[in-house]
Design a protein around this motif. Structure first.
Motif, PDB file in Angstrom:
ATOM      1  N   GLY A  74      11.509  16.854  -4.856  1.00 56.31           N
ATOM      2  CA  GLY A  74      11.860  15.485  -5.672  1.00 56.31           C
ATOM      3  C   GLY A  74      13.108  14.921  -4.680  1.00 56.31           C
ATOM      4  N   PHE A  75      13.456  15.657  -3.665  1.00 57.33           N
ATOM      5  CA  PHE A  75      14.498  14.724  -2.644  1.00 57.33           C
ATOM      6  C   PHE A  75      13.701  13.410  -2.318  1.00 57.33           C
ATOM      7  CE2 PHE A  75      16.819  18.493  -3.323  1.00 57.33           C
ATOM      8  CZ  PHE A  75      18.029  18.086  -3.219  1.00 57.33           C
ATOM      9  N   PRO A  76      14.405  12.459  -2.070  1.00 59.65           N
ATOM     10  CA  PRO A  76      13.840  11.105  -1.577  1.00 59.65           C
ATOM     11  C   PRO A  76      13.112  11.336  -0.039  1.00 59.65           C
ATOM     12  CG  PRO A  76      16.057  10.849  -1.880  1.00 59.65           C
ATOM     13  CD  PRO A  76      15.790  12.119  -2.408  1.00 59.65           C
ATOM     14  N   VAL A  77      12.371  10.398   0.250  1.00 55.66           N
ATOM     15  CA  VAL A  77      11.910  10.146   1.641  1.00 55.66           C
ATOM     16  C   VAL A  77      12.581   8.870   1.845  1.00 55.66           C
ATOM     17  CG1 VAL A  77       9.907   9.907   3.101  1.00 55.66           C
ATOM     18  CG2 VAL A  77       9.957  11.819   1.338  1.00 55.66           C
ATOM     19  N   ASN A  78      12.761   8.579   3.313  1.00 54.50           N
ATOM     20  CA  ASN A  78      13.211   7.181   3.628  1.00 54.50           C
ATOM     21  C   ASN A  78      12.111   6.389   3.367  1.00 54.50           C
ATOM     22  OD1 ASN A  78      13.321   5.237   5.772  1.00 54.50           O
ATOM     23  ND2 ASN A  78      15.584   5.786   5.418  1.00 54.50           N
ATOM     24  N   HIS A  79      10.989   6.630   4.150  1.00 53.27           N
ATOM     25  CA  HIS A  79       9.657   5.805   3.775  1.00 53.27           C
ATOM     26  C   HIS A  79       8.626   6.706   4.458  1.00 53.27           C
ATOM     27  CE1 HIS A  79      10.911   4.194   8.189  1.00 53.27           C
ATOM     28  NE2 HIS A  79       9.624   4.028   8.184  1.00 53.27           N
ATOM     29  N   VAL A  80       7.470   5.815   4.229  1.00 51.97           N
ATOM     30  CA  VAL A  80       6.101   6.464   4.783  1.00 51.97           C
ATOM     31  C   VAL A  80       5.746   5.154   5.560  1.00 51.97           C
ATOM     32  CG1 VAL A  80       3.792   7.158   4.233  1.00 51.97           C
ATOM     33  CG2 VAL A  80       5.799   8.222   2.963  1.00 51.97           C
ATOM     34  N   CYS A  81       5.050   5.489   6.679  1.00 55.22           N
ATOM     35  CA  CYS A  81       4.341   4.208   7.457  1.00 55.22           C
ATOM     36  C   CYS A  81       3.060   4.416   7.628  1.00 55.22           C
ATOM     37  CB  CYS A  81       5.190   4.404   8.941  1.00 55.22           C
ATOM     38  SG  CYS A  81       4.463   2.795   9.804  1.00 55.22           S
ATOM     39  N   ILE A  82       2.270   3.368   7.423  1.00 55.51           N
ATOM     40  CA  ILE A  82       0.807   3.265   7.420  1.00 55.51           C
ATOM     41  C   ILE A  82       0.322   2.294   8.702  1.00 55.51           C
ATOM     42  CG2 ILE A  82      -0.135   4.309   5.275  1.00 55.51           C
ATOM     43  CD1 ILE A  82      -0.260   1.216   4.182  1.00 55.51           C
ATOM     44  N   ALA A  83      -0.240   2.732   9.547  1.00 55.03           N
ATOM     45  CA  ALA A  83      -0.685   1.933  10.530  1.00 55.03           C
ATOM     46  C   ALA A  83      -2.036   1.565  10.443  1.00 55.03           C
ATOM     47  CB  ALA A  83      -0.590   2.600  12.003  1.00 55.03           C
ATOM     48  N   MET A  84      -2.400   0.069  10.998  1.00 54.97           N
ATOM     49  CA  MET A  84      -3.860  -0.459  10.596  1.00 54.97           C
ATOM     50  C   MET A  84      -4.122  -1.621  11.559  1.00 54.97           C
ATOM     51  SD  MET A  84      -2.210  -2.266   7.473  1.00 54.97           S
ATOM     52  CE  MET A  84      -1.512  -0.915   6.987  1.00 54.97           C
ATOM     53  N   THR A  85      -5.111  -2.285  11.850  1.00 53.45           N
ATOM     54  CA  THR A  85      -5.366  -3.084  12.690  1.00 53.45           C
ATOM     55  C   THR A  85      -4.553  -4.474  12.230  1.00 53.45           C
ATOM     56  OG1 THR A  85      -7.167  -4.185  11.207  1.00 53.45           O
ATOM     57  CG2 THR A  85      -7.925  -2.433  12.833  1.00 53.45           C
ATOM     58  N   LYS A  86      -4.565  -5.491  12.961  1.00 52.08           N
ATOM     59  CA  LYS A  86      -3.803  -6.647  12.723  1.00 52.08           C
ATOM     60  C   LYS A  86      -4.516  -7.178  11.646  1.00 52.08           C
ATOM     61  CE  LYS A  86      -1.949 -10.834  14.790  1.00 52.08           C
ATOM     62  NZ  LYS A  86      -1.797 -11.891  16.086  1.00 52.08           N
ATOM     63  N   GLU A  87      -5.671  -7.372  11.569  1.00 50.99           N
ATOM     64  CA  GLU A  87      -6.392  -8.032  10.387  1.00 50.99           C
ATOM     65  C   GLU A  87      -6.230  -7.510   9.088  1.00 50.99           C
ATOM     66  OE1 GLU A  87      -7.981  -7.056  13.288  1.00 50.99           O
ATOM     67  OE2 GLU A  87      -7.999  -8.946  14.266  1.00 50.99           O
ATOM     68  N   GLU A  88      -6.236  -6.141   8.985  1.00 51.99           N
ATOM     69  CA  GLU A  88      -5.940  -5.067   7.985  1.00 51.99           C
ATOM     70  C   GLU A  88      -4.378  -5.473   7.344  1.00 51.99           C
ATOM     71  OE1 GLU A  88      -8.876  -1.322   8.341  1.00 51.99           O
ATOM     72  OE2 GLU A  88      -6.828  -1.470   9.470  1.00 51.99           O
ATOM     73  N   TYR A  89      -3.669  -5.720   8.446  1.00 53.98           N
ATOM     74  CA  TYR A  89      -1.887  -6.006   8.307  1.00 53.98           C
ATOM     75  C   TYR A  89      -2.065  -7.087   7.463  1.00 53.98           C
ATOM     76  CZ  TYR A  89       2.659  -6.787   9.760  1.00 53.98           C
ATOM     77  OH  TYR A  89       4.139  -7.224   9.757  1.00 53.98           O
ATOM     78  N   GLU A  90      -2.322  -8.188   8.151  1.00 57.64           N
ATOM     79  CA  GLU A  90      -2.402  -9.396   7.508  1.00 57.64           C
ATOM     80  C   GLU A  90      -2.999  -9.479   6.063  1.00 57.64           C
ATOM     81  OE1 GLU A  90      -4.245 -11.807  10.849  1.00 57.64           O
ATOM     82  OE2 GLU A  90      -2.229 -11.808  11.817  1.00 57.64           O
ATOM     83  N   ALA A  91      -4.069  -8.915   5.957  1.00 58.89           N
ATOM     84  CA  ALA A  91      -4.879  -8.835   4.644  1.00 58.89           C
ATOM     85  C   ALA A  91      -4.036  -8.128   3.623  1.00 58.89           C
ATOM     86  CB  ALA A  91      -6.258  -8.252   4.559  1.00 58.89           C
ATOM     87  N   LEU A  92      -3.324  -7.020   4.005  1.00 57.33           N
ATOM     88  CA  LEU A  92      -2.635  -6.211   2.955  1.00 57.33           C
ATOM     89  C   LEU A  92      -1.174  -6.935   2.626  1.00 57.33           C
ATOM     90  CD1 LEU A  92      -1.323  -3.652   1.720  1.00 57.33           C
ATOM     91  CD2 LEU A  92      -0.402  -2.864   3.776  1.00 57.33           C
ATOM     92  N   SER A  93      -0.879  -7.992   3.854  1.00 58.27           N
ATOM     93  CA  SER A  93       0.501  -8.676   3.408  1.00 58.27           C
ATOM     94  C   SER A  93       0.042  -9.755   2.075  1.00 58.27           C
ATOM     95  CB  SER A  93       0.879  -9.301   4.660  1.00 58.27           C
ATOM     96  OG  SER A  93       1.868 -10.155   4.388  1.00 58.27           O
ATOM     97  N   ASP A  94      -1.059 -10.215   2.558  1.00 57.62           N
ATOM     98  CA  ASP A  94      -1.575 -11.512   1.550  1.00 57.62           C
ATOM     99  C   ASP A  94      -1.762 -10.608   0.035  1.00 57.62           C
ATOM    100  OD1 ASP A  94      -1.555 -13.303   3.640  1.00 57.62           O
ATOM    101  OD2 ASP A  94      -3.619 -13.161   3.756  1.00 57.62           O
ATOM    102  N   ARG A  95      -2.416  -9.466   0.086  1.00 59.89           N
ATOM    103  CA  ARG A  95      -2.755  -8.793  -1.237  1.00 59.89           C
ATOM    104  C   ARG A  95      -1.357  -8.526  -1.845  1.00 59.89           C
ATOM    105  NH1 ARG A  95      -6.289  -6.025   1.685  1.00 59.89           N
ATOM    106  NH2 ARG A  95      -4.931  -4.120   1.758  1.00 59.89           N
ATOM    107  N   LEU A  96      -0.398  -7.730  -1.185  1.00 62.56           N
ATOM    108  CA  LEU A  96       1.103  -7.869  -1.758  1.00 62.56           C
ATOM    109  C   LEU A  96       1.543  -8.789  -2.311  1.00 62.56           C
ATOM    110  CD1 LEU A  96       2.025  -5.001   0.989  1.00 62.56           C
ATOM    111  CD2 LEU A  96       1.656  -4.585  -1.449  1.00 62.56           C
ATOM    112  N   GLU A  97       1.510  -9.815  -1.671  1.00 59.41           N
ATOM    113  CA  GLU A  97       2.347 -11.093  -1.864  1.00 59.41           C
ATOM    114  C   GLU A  97       1.450 -11.754  -3.104  1.00 59.41           C
ATOM    115  OE1 GLU A  97       2.856 -13.807   1.483  1.00 59.41           O
ATOM    116  OE2 GLU A  97       3.917 -12.245   2.455  1.00 59.41           O
ATOM    117  N   ALA A  98       0.304 -11.717  -3.190  1.00 55.00           N
ATOM    118  CA  ALA A  98      -0.765 -12.238  -4.412  1.00 55.00           C
ATOM    119  C   ALA A  98      -0.184 -11.220  -5.726  1.00 55.00           C
ATOM    120  CB  ALA A  98      -1.955 -12.094  -4.239  1.00 55.00           C
TER     121      ALA A  98
END
Length: 138
Positions: A74-98
């Motif tokens: 239960g101790f917190p983790v600073n963050h988890v990073c996921i790597a993807m293609t530039k296209e996936e990155y842009e699509a994820l950004s759009d989905r999150l903002e939506a």
């Protein structure tokens, strides 16, 4: 070696599965088994070789007992990073903002497992876990 899985604590595992599947775009693992009471927690697949376990926060004490540790679960983790293609990155950004998820914490030239990534952003899941999204020029 390879990173097999990361465990994050969540209040509502099925709500978290919904977020990671429908907003982030990952695939569910054992979600139906969890819903049926046949698995202790669901997961989401990041790659063919790695998953994120979405473990119920109320199970932290039981995990401590099972692993014979004292207050490690239960101790917190600073963050988890996921790597993807530039296209996936842009699509994820759009989905999150939506979905109204804040992605304003943006960075340029961040270092990770494959060296420098030109861009990254951070967002929070429904349980306030911080996730970094990035892509590499490859």
């Amino acid at each position: 070696m390879d990173l097999d899985h990361v465990v994050i604590w969540v209040d509502d595992p099925l709500k978290s599965v919904d977020f990671y599947v429908n907003v982030v775009g990952l695939r569910p693992v054992r979600a139906e088994e969890f819903r049926a009471g046949e698995a202790p927690f669901p997961s989401v697949r990041v790659t063919e070789r790695s998953i994120i376990d979405l473990t119920p926060r109320q199970d932290a004490a039981a995990v401590d007992e099972m692993t014979k540790t004292t207050r490690t679960a239960g101790f917190p983790v600073n963050h988890v990073c996921i790597a993807m293609t530039k296209e996936e990155y842009e699509a994820l950004s759009d989905r999150l903002e939506a979905h109204g998820v804040d992605t304003s914490s943006r960075r340029v030239v961040t270092y990770g497992a494959r060296g420098n990534a030109p861009h990254a952003f951070y967002f929070r899941d429904p349980d306030d876990n911080v996730i970094e999204a990035r892509y590499y020029d490859e």
